[in-house]
Scaffold this active site. Structure first.
Site, PDB file in Angstrom:
ATOM      1  N   TYR A  89       0.828  -1.218   0.000  1.00 40.43           N
ATOM      2  CA  TYR A  89       0.000   0.000   0.000  1.00 40.43           C
ATOM      3  C   TYR A  89       0.864   1.271   0.000  1.00 40.43           C
ATOM      4  O   TYR A  89       0.806   2.066  -0.949  1.00 40.43           O
ATOM      5  CB  TYR A  89      -0.943  -0.040   1.211  1.00 40.43           C
ATOM      6  CG  TYR A  89      -1.674   1.253   1.511  1.00 40.43           C
ATOM      7  CD1 TYR A  89      -2.295   1.991   0.508  1.00 40.43           C
ATOM      8  CD2 TYR A  89      -1.762   1.719   2.821  1.00 40.43           C
ATOM      9  CE1 TYR A  89      -2.969   3.172   0.799  1.00 40.43           C
ATOM     10  CE2 TYR A  89      -2.446   2.885   3.123  1.00 40.43           C
ATOM     11  CZ  TYR A  89      -3.039   3.621   2.108  1.00 40.43           C
ATOM     12  OH  TYR A  89      -3.704   4.774   2.410  1.00 40.43           O
ATOM     13  N   THR A 119       1.959  -9.689   0.637  1.00 43.11           N
ATOM     14  CA  THR A 119       0.783  -8.827   0.847  1.00 43.11           C
ATOM     15  C   THR A 119       0.688  -7.738  -0.231  1.00 43.11           C
ATOM     16  O   THR A 119      -0.273  -6.988  -0.249  1.00 43.11           O
ATOM     17  CB  THR A 119       0.799  -8.146   2.242  1.00 43.11           C
ATOM     18  OG1 THR A 119       2.048  -7.473   2.391  1.00 43.11           O
ATOM     19  CG2 THR A 119       0.626  -9.151   3.367  1.00 43.11           C
ATOM     20  N   PHE A 176       5.981  -7.135   7.935  1.00 42.60           N
ATOM     21  CA  PHE A 176       4.616  -7.426   8.387  1.00 42.60           C
ATOM     22  C   PHE A 176       4.174  -6.245   9.244  1.00 42.60           C
ATOM     23  O   PHE A 176       4.989  -5.682   9.985  1.00 42.60           O
ATOM     24  CB  PHE A 176       4.581  -8.702   9.229  1.00 42.60           C
ATOM     25  CG  PHE A 176       4.811  -9.972   8.456  1.00 42.60           C
ATOM     26  CD1 PHE A 176       4.447 -10.092   7.116  1.00 42.60           C
ATOM     27  CD2 PHE A 176       5.369 -11.083   9.085  1.00 42.60           C
ATOM     28  CE1 PHE A 176       4.638 -11.284   6.419  1.00 42.60           C
ATOM     29  CE2 PHE A 176       5.567 -12.273   8.391  1.00 42.60           C
ATOM     30  CZ  PHE A 176       5.212 -12.374   7.061  1.00 42.60           C
ATOM     31  N   ASN A 186      10.605 -11.956   9.824  1.00 45.90           N
ATOM     32  CA  ASN A 186      10.437 -11.161   8.606  1.00 45.90           C
ATOM     33  C   ASN A 186      11.002  -9.746   8.779  1.00 45.90           C
ATOM     34  O   ASN A 186      11.740  -9.254   7.931  1.00 45.90           O
ATOM     35  CB  ASN A 186       8.951 -11.096   8.242  1.00 45.90           C
ATOM     36  CG  ASN A 186       8.732 -10.559   6.836  1.00 45.90           C
ATOM     37  OD1 ASN A 186       9.514 -10.809   5.932  1.00 45.90           O
ATOM     38  ND2 ASN A 186       7.665  -9.802   6.663  1.00 45.90           N
ATOM     39  N   SER A 209       7.158   3.221  12.917  1.00 39.11           N
ATOM     40  CA  SER A 209       5.753   3.318  13.330  1.00 39.11           C
ATOM     41  C   SER A 209       5.610   3.975  14.694  1.00 39.11           C
ATOM     42  O   SER A 209       6.490   3.829  15.558  1.00 39.11           O
ATOM     43  CB  SER A 209       5.184   1.904  13.406  1.00 39.11           C
ATOM     44  OG  SER A 209       3.953   1.911  14.071  1.00 39.11           O
ATOM     45  N   TYR A 232       4.853  -6.195  16.935  1.00 40.19           N
ATOM     46  CA  TYR A 232       5.032  -5.363  15.747  1.00 40.19           C
ATOM     47  C   TYR A 232       5.875  -4.128  16.090  1.00 40.19           C
ATOM     48  O   TYR A 232       6.908  -3.859  15.454  1.00 40.19           O
ATOM     49  CB  TYR A 232       3.670  -4.942  15.166  1.00 40.19           C
ATOM     50  CG  TYR A 232       3.780  -3.842  14.157  1.00 40.19           C
ATOM     51  CD1 TYR A 232       4.460  -4.052  12.961  1.00 40.19           C
ATOM     52  CD2 TYR A 232       3.225  -2.581  14.408  1.00 40.19           C
ATOM     53  CE1 TYR A 232       4.598  -3.027  12.037  1.00 40.19           C
ATOM     54  CE2 TYR A 232       3.354  -1.559  13.488  1.00 40.19           C
ATOM     55  CZ  TYR A 232       4.041  -1.777  12.308  1.00 40.19           C
ATOM     56  OH  TYR A 232       4.185  -0.766  11.407  1.00 40.19           O
ATOM     57  N   LYS A 238       9.848  -2.970  14.972  1.00 33.62           N
ATOM     58  CA  LYS A 238      10.201  -1.695  14.324  1.00 33.62           C
ATOM     59  C   LYS A 238      11.276  -0.971  15.142  1.00 33.62           C
ATOM     60  O   LYS A 238      12.200  -0.365  14.589  1.00 33.62           O
ATOM     61  CB  LYS A 238       8.954  -0.821  14.158  1.00 33.62           C
ATOM     62  CG  LYS A 238       7.989  -1.346  13.095  1.00 33.62           C
ATOM     63  CD  LYS A 238       8.421  -0.947  11.697  1.00 33.62           C
ATOM     64  CE  LYS A 238       7.686  -1.692  10.624  1.00 33.62           C
ATOM     65  NZ  LYS A 238       7.885  -1.177   9.272  1.00 33.62           N
ATOM     66  N   PHE A 296       2.058   7.615  11.961  1.00 30.97           N
ATOM     67  CA  PHE A 296       0.876   7.456  12.806  1.00 30.97           C
ATOM     68  C   PHE A 296      -0.157   6.717  11.940  1.00 30.97           C
ATOM     69  O   PHE A 296       0.113   5.612  11.524  1.00 30.97           O
ATOM     70  CB  PHE A 296       0.471   8.811  13.393  1.00 30.97           C
ATOM     71  CG  PHE A 296       1.405   9.156  14.554  1.00 30.97           C
ATOM     72  CD1 PHE A 296       2.764   9.351  14.348  1.00 30.97           C
ATOM     73  CD2 PHE A 296       0.934   9.176  15.854  1.00 30.97           C
ATOM     74  CE1 PHE A 296       3.639   9.568  15.411  1.00 30.97           C
ATOM     75  CE2 PHE A 296       1.795   9.400  16.931  1.00 30.97           C
ATOM     76  CZ  PHE A 296       3.149   9.597  16.700  1.00 30.97           C
ATOM     77  N   ARG A 343      -7.101   9.476  16.498  1.00 33.37           N
ATOM     78  CA  ARG A 343      -5.866   9.132  15.786  1.00 33.37           C
ATOM     79  C   ARG A 343      -5.474  10.289  14.869  1.00 33.37           C
ATOM     80  O   ARG A 343      -6.299  11.131  14.532  1.00 33.37           O
ATOM     81  CB  ARG A 343      -6.057   7.869  14.928  1.00 33.37           C
ATOM     82  CG  ARG A 343      -6.339   6.598  15.720  1.00 33.37           C
ATOM     83  CD  ARG A 343      -5.093   6.098  16.429  1.00 33.37           C
ATOM     84  NE  ARG A 343      -5.355   4.909  17.203  1.00 33.37           N
ATOM     85  CZ  ARG A 343      -5.786   4.898  18.471  1.00 33.37           C
ATOM     86  NH1 ARG A 343      -6.026   6.026  19.102  1.00 33.37           N
ATOM     87  NH2 ARG A 343      -5.971   3.749  19.096  1.00 33.37           N
ATOM     88  N   GLY A 357      -5.602  -3.074  23.590  1.00 36.47           N
ATOM     89  CA  GLY A 357      -4.357  -2.398  23.210  1.00 36.47           C
ATOM     90  C   GLY A 357      -4.547  -1.066  22.508  1.00 36.47           C
ATOM     91  O   GLY A 357      -3.558  -0.444  22.111  1.00 36.47           O
TER      92      GLY A 357
HETATM   93  N1  UDP Z   1     -11.563   1.176  14.518  1.00 34.93           N
HETATM   94  C1  UDP Z   1     -12.928   0.963  14.734  1.00 34.93           C
HETATM   95  N2  UDP Z   1     -13.563   0.018  13.984  1.00 34.93           N
HETATM   96  C2  UDP Z   1     -12.921  -0.728  13.022  1.00 34.93           C
HETATM   97  C3  UDP Z   1     -11.526  -0.488  12.806  1.00 34.93           C
HETATM   98  C4  UDP Z   1     -10.889   0.470  13.566  1.00 34.93           C
HETATM   99  O1  UDP Z   1     -13.539   1.602  15.585  1.00 34.93           O
HETATM  100  O2  UDP Z   1     -13.576  -1.587  12.401  1.00 34.93           O
HETATM  101  C5  UDP Z   1     -10.855   2.209  15.310  1.00 34.93           C
HETATM  102  C6  UDP Z   1      -9.694   1.661  16.138  1.00 34.93           C
HETATM  103  O3  UDP Z   1     -10.147   1.240  17.415  1.00 34.93           O
HETATM  104  C7  UDP Z   1      -8.765   2.879  16.216  1.00 34.93           C
HETATM  105  C8  UDP Z   1      -9.032   3.617  14.909  1.00 34.93           C
HETATM  106  O4  UDP Z   1     -10.264   3.112  14.408  1.00 34.93           O
HETATM  107  O5  UDP Z   1      -9.150   3.727  17.273  1.00 34.93           O
HETATM  108  C9  UDP Z   1      -7.947   3.390  13.869  1.00 34.93           C
HETATM  109  O6  UDP Z   1      -7.716   1.990  13.741  1.00 34.93           O
HETATM  110  P1  UDP Z   1      -6.774   1.364  12.645  1.00 34.93           P
HETATM  111  O7  UDP Z   1      -6.817  -0.130  12.820  1.00 34.93           O
HETATM  112  O8  UDP Z   1      -7.124   1.908  11.307  1.00 34.93           O
HETATM  113  O9  UDP Z   1      -5.316   1.934  12.974  1.00 34.93           O
HETATM  114  P2  UDP Z   1      -4.419   1.863  14.327  1.00 34.93           P
HETATM  115  O10 UDP Z   1      -4.724   3.127  15.082  1.00 34.93           O
HETATM  116  O11 UDP Z   1      -4.775   0.627  15.072  1.00 34.93           O
HETATM  117  O12 UDP Z   1      -3.038   1.858  13.792  1.00 34.93           O
END
Ligand code: UDP
Length: 329
Positions: free
Chosen positions: A11, A35, A76, A92, A117, A141, A145, A169, A221, A284
């Site tokens: 991506y 991937t 990954f 990996n 990350s 993960y 990193k 981010f 985020r 988490g």
């Molecule tokens: N999120 C959500 N529903 C989903 C996927 C993600 O509410 O189906 C929320 C997730 O809890 C986080 C934000 O969206 O607060 C971004 O999640 P993503 O997995 O895209 O990225 P991350 O912050 O984990 O790197």
């Protein structure tokens, strides 16, 4: 001389390749296609289907091409999966970095831009997060990193390979002409999952918790457009080309968006109502992750061009509408 993009069919990697080509750079791509997708790499770009852990393949690539620098995305990248398969992640990501650096040393390639990350910070003690804040990854993960960053630090000291590590981010969006975009199976990121609802592929978006200590109760985020991210890597390369020392930068906009705000922006971008349900918190997930991004601005001269979330999501929508199954046939 060419830039070797490791993981250039993924991506972010494929948007990087597109950006480099558009900026007149010569590019060579290596990707094991586990991937990534061959179709994500433009026709004219030299492509090797190979694994970064394959030292023989790397040796051949560095011998056959005049490589000036490496941009490294091959890894990954799923937090949940890393908890289930920690050793696969170390193998990996960390071993892959070791083999890549061994070959860079052998072939006297002295510059690398690395895709790191925000996961290296773990649960932040303060927000916005600054680059010299404590790093305490909460999952394999993030740990890999961080280990990859540290490997580069010691290799720099011994062999003079300079690096820029870019701690991303959240990334979103797709190329402006809609020819490449995000294509993960299963999808795990918020924006493509939201868009599966208007695409008719998902009944409703599950919001992972609405009882966080934020204004609307959902997680916040810091989202950056993938083309802005690519631009930051080229700035980082220019910084290394100019002879500057190794360094680490956050890549974020400094603006936080809650899950609910993302859904609102997606409704505006698509012109469609997006059904949601509230589910459990995802283990988490910190309540708020926002980057202090002034260092990248000050030192690299990088500023995100796409700050309007509706516009960022509109680019993703354009890609997903044209490619409802991503790169899959
Ligand atoms: N999120 C959500 N529903 C989903 C996927 C993600 O509410 O189906 C929320 C997730 O809890 C986080 C934000 O969206 O607060 C971004 O999640 P993503 O997995 O895209 O990225 P991350 O912050 O984990 O790197």
């Amino acid at each position: 001389m060419a830039i070797l993009v490791c993981g250039g069919a993924g991506y972010i990697g494929s948007h990087m390749v597109d950006y480099l080509v558009k900026n007149g750079e010569q590019v060579v791509v290596i990707d094991n296609l586990c991937t990534g997708y061959r179709q994500a790499v433009p026709e004219g770009v030299k492509f090797y289907e190979a694994d970064v852990r394959d030292g023989v393949a790397l040796d051949k690539i560095f011998s056959q091409n005049e490589i000036e620098a490496v941009i490294h995305f091959a890894a990954f990248s799923l937090v949940g999966e890393s908890m289930e398969k920690p050793l696969a992640y170390f193998n990996n990501n960390v071993y892959g970095m070791q083999v890549l650096l061994e070959q860079m040393v052998a072939h006297k390639i002295d510059k690398i831009v690395f895709s790191s990350s925000a996961a290296v910070y773990g649960e932040p003690k303060r927000v916005p997060i600054e680059e010299d804040d404590e790093t305490l990854p909460q999952n394999p993960y993030g740990e890999t990193k961080l280990a990859m960053e540290k490997m580069m630090k010691w290799v720099n000291k011994k062999y003079g390979i300079r690096y820029v590590s870019l701690r991303y981010f959240n990334v979103a969006g797709a190329s402006l002409d809609g020819h490449i975009g995000e294509s993960h199976f299963p999808e795990s990121h918020l924006v493509p999952i939201i868009l599966q609802v208007p695409l008719g592929q998902r009944e409703a978006l599950t919001i992972y918790g609405n009882d966080y200590p934020t204004a609307d109760g959902t997680c916040i985020r810091d989202y950056v457009h993938v083309v802005d991210l690519a631009a930051a890597h080229l700035k980082a390369l220019s910084y290394l080309r100019a002879g500057n020392k190794s360094d680490i930068f956050n890549l974020g906009s400094g603006n936080g968006y809650s899950v609910r705000q993302m859904i609102d922006a997606a409704e505006k971008a698509t012109g469609l109502k997006i059904k949601t349900v509230v589910g459990e918190r995802r283990p988490g997930d910190p309540a708020r992750l926002v980057a202090a991004s002034d260092k990248a601005s000050r030192v690299l001269g990088w500023q995100p061009q796409y700050e309007d979330m509706e516009k960022i999501i509109a680019t993703a929508w354009q890609w997903h509408k044209k490619h409802p199954h991503g790169f899959r046939k």
